[in-house]
Design a protein around this motif. Structure first.
Motif, PDB file in Angstrom:
ATOM      1  N   ALA A   1      11.330  35.726 -34.929  1.00  0.00           N
ATOM      2  CA  ALA A   1      12.105  35.003 -35.897  1.00  0.00           C
ATOM      3  C   ALA A   1      13.637  35.525 -35.401  1.00  0.00           C
ATOM      4  N   ASP A   2      13.891  36.907 -35.509  1.00  0.00           N
ATOM      5  CA  ASP A   2      15.263  37.673 -35.353  1.00  0.00           C
ATOM      6  C   ASP A   2      15.875  36.967 -34.114  1.00  0.00           C
TER       7      ASP A   2
ATOM      8  N   HIS B   1      21.245  20.396 -41.501  1.00  0.00           N
ATOM      9  CA  HIS B   1      19.880  20.388 -41.059  1.00  0.00           C
ATOM     10  C   HIS B   1      19.863  20.665 -39.691  1.00  0.00           C
ATOM     11  N   THR B   2      21.006  20.652 -38.969  1.00  0.00           N
ATOM     12  CA  THR B   2      21.292  20.705 -37.532  1.00  0.00           C
ATOM     13  C   THR B   2      20.804  22.159 -37.304  1.00  0.00           C
ATOM     14  N   GLU B   3      20.992  23.005 -38.475  1.00  0.00           N
ATOM     15  CA  GLU B   3      20.354  24.543 -38.047  1.00  0.00           C
ATOM     16  C   GLU B   3      18.846  24.654 -37.970  1.00  0.00           C
ATOM     17  N   MET B   4      18.267  23.654 -38.611  1.00  0.00           N
ATOM     18  CA  MET B   4      16.732  23.793 -38.575  1.00  0.00           C
ATOM     19  C   MET B   4      16.646  23.173 -37.075  1.00  0.00           C
ATOM     20  N   VAL B   5      17.066  22.091 -36.875  1.00  0.00           N
ATOM     21  CA  VAL B   5      16.788  21.637 -35.140  1.00  0.00           C
ATOM     22  C   VAL B   5      17.259  22.828 -34.184  1.00  0.00           C
ATOM     23  N   SER B   6      18.210  23.695 -34.324  1.00  0.00           N
ATOM     24  CA  SER B   6      18.452  24.663 -33.378  1.00  0.00           C
ATOM     25  C   SER B   6      17.254  25.584 -33.406  1.00  0.00           C
ATOM     26  N   LEU B   7      16.786  25.858 -34.608  1.00  0.00           N
ATOM     27  CA  LEU B   7      16.011  27.094 -34.613  1.00  0.00           C
ATOM     28  C   LEU B   7      14.384  26.522 -34.084  1.00  0.00           C
ATOM     29  N   VAL B   8      14.036  25.187 -34.266  1.00  0.00           N
ATOM     30  CA  VAL B   8      12.965  24.862 -33.623  1.00  0.00           C
ATOM     31  C   VAL B   8      13.066  24.775 -32.131  1.00  0.00           C
TER      32      VAL B   8
ATOM     33  N   PHE C   1      10.262  28.336 -43.329  1.00  0.00           N
ATOM     34  CA  PHE C   1      10.170  28.222 -41.994  1.00  0.00           C
ATOM     35  C   PHE C   1       9.962  29.573 -41.328  1.00  0.00           C
ATOM     36  N   LEU C   2      11.213  30.411 -41.582  1.00  0.00           N
ATOM     37  CA  LEU C   2      11.052  31.747 -40.896  1.00  0.00           C
ATOM     38  C   LEU C   2       9.920  32.665 -41.274  1.00  0.00           C
TER      39      LEU C   2
ATOM     40  N   GLU D   1      19.270  34.808 -34.039  1.00  0.00           N
ATOM     41  CA  GLU D   1      20.430  35.172 -32.855  1.00  0.00           C
ATOM     42  C   GLU D   1      20.549  33.996 -31.987  1.00  0.00           C
ATOM     43  N   GLU D   2      19.911  33.260 -31.337  1.00  0.00           N
ATOM     44  CA  GLU D   2      20.029  32.299 -29.910  1.00  0.00           C
ATOM     45  C   GLU D   2      20.467  31.147 -30.688  1.00  0.00           C
TER      46      GLU D   2
END
Ligand code: HEM
Length: 181
Positions: free
Chosen positions: A22-23, A45-52, A9-10, A27-28
């Motif tokens: 990406a950085d 998987h919640t990390e993927m949700v946050s990133l998206v 993804f990244l 961070e956010e």
């Protein structure tokens, strides 16, 4: 989710939007893992949700569109990385019908901690395939992107109609695939 899902993804984010973006989303997103993913690790998987969600805010591209784009991208990467699943498979419908009882079964042997969805199939006619997606995770859009990637890979003319069976969070959906005749 497996680290590979995050690293790919990244990679896509870097290719499409640049490494600064990406950085910034790492961070956010205030990730418990800190965003230092290894392909063999396993992360919530919640990390993927946050990133998206953070990528969506930054790029003003809607979350479902980002998840679909990621599904299409990842399908290509699967093709590079898991060639054996593609051997002797001639069509989109053949491939998709192998996910539940073959591909994801093998994936689970390789990565016992993988968290996979389930698929049920119906074949109302030669030219139609119906797939029921069900997951503990809200990734029907991601599934749709992977299906699109598969159709593009085999170069067929197939339309996807979707019915959400759990509108609240996208964890259950029916996909009706119709071949142009
Ligand atoms: C060579 C083909 C494929 C391989 C090697 C593969 C492998 C994987 C792997 C490693 C994961 C991550 C598991 C985890 O994070 O713990 C995954 C998840 C997933 N796969 Fe597959 N997959 C393939 C094809 C497909 C296709 C064509 C679809 C189309 C619908 C699909 C649907 C999904 C979905 C939606 C998830 C996310 C997890 C969830 O929704 O619960 N996969 N797959």
């Amino acid at each position: 989710m497996k680290g590979m899902v995050f690293t790919e993804f990244l990679e896509m984010v870097e290719d499409e939007f640049g490494w600064e973006v990406a950085d910034e989303i790492i961070e956010e997103s205030n990730l418990p893992s800190g965003g230092a993913y290894t392909s063999v690790g396993t992360y919530p998987h919640t990390e993927m949700v946050s990133l998206v969600v953070n990528l969506s805010k930054k790029t003003e591209v809607a979350v479902p569109d980002l998840l679909k784009a990621y599904g299409r991208y990842l399908f290509k990467r699967f093709n590079d990385a898991y060639g054996t699943f593609f051997e002797n498979v001639e069509s989109t419908f053949d491939f998709l019908q192998k996910i539940e009882n073959y591909i994801h079964v093998e994936v689970l042997k390789l990565y016992p901690e993988a968290e996979l969805p389930s698929f049920d199939y119906e074949r109302p006619s030669e030219n139609q395939l119906v797939m029921f997606y069900k997951s503990e995770r809200p990734f029907a859009d991601f599934a749709e992107g992977l299906i699109q990637g598969c159709i593009l890979h085999f170069g067929e003319s197939i339309t996807i109609e979707r019915e959400d069976l759990n509108e609240a969070n996208g964890s259950e959906a029916k996909f009706i695939l119709s071949k142009a005749v």
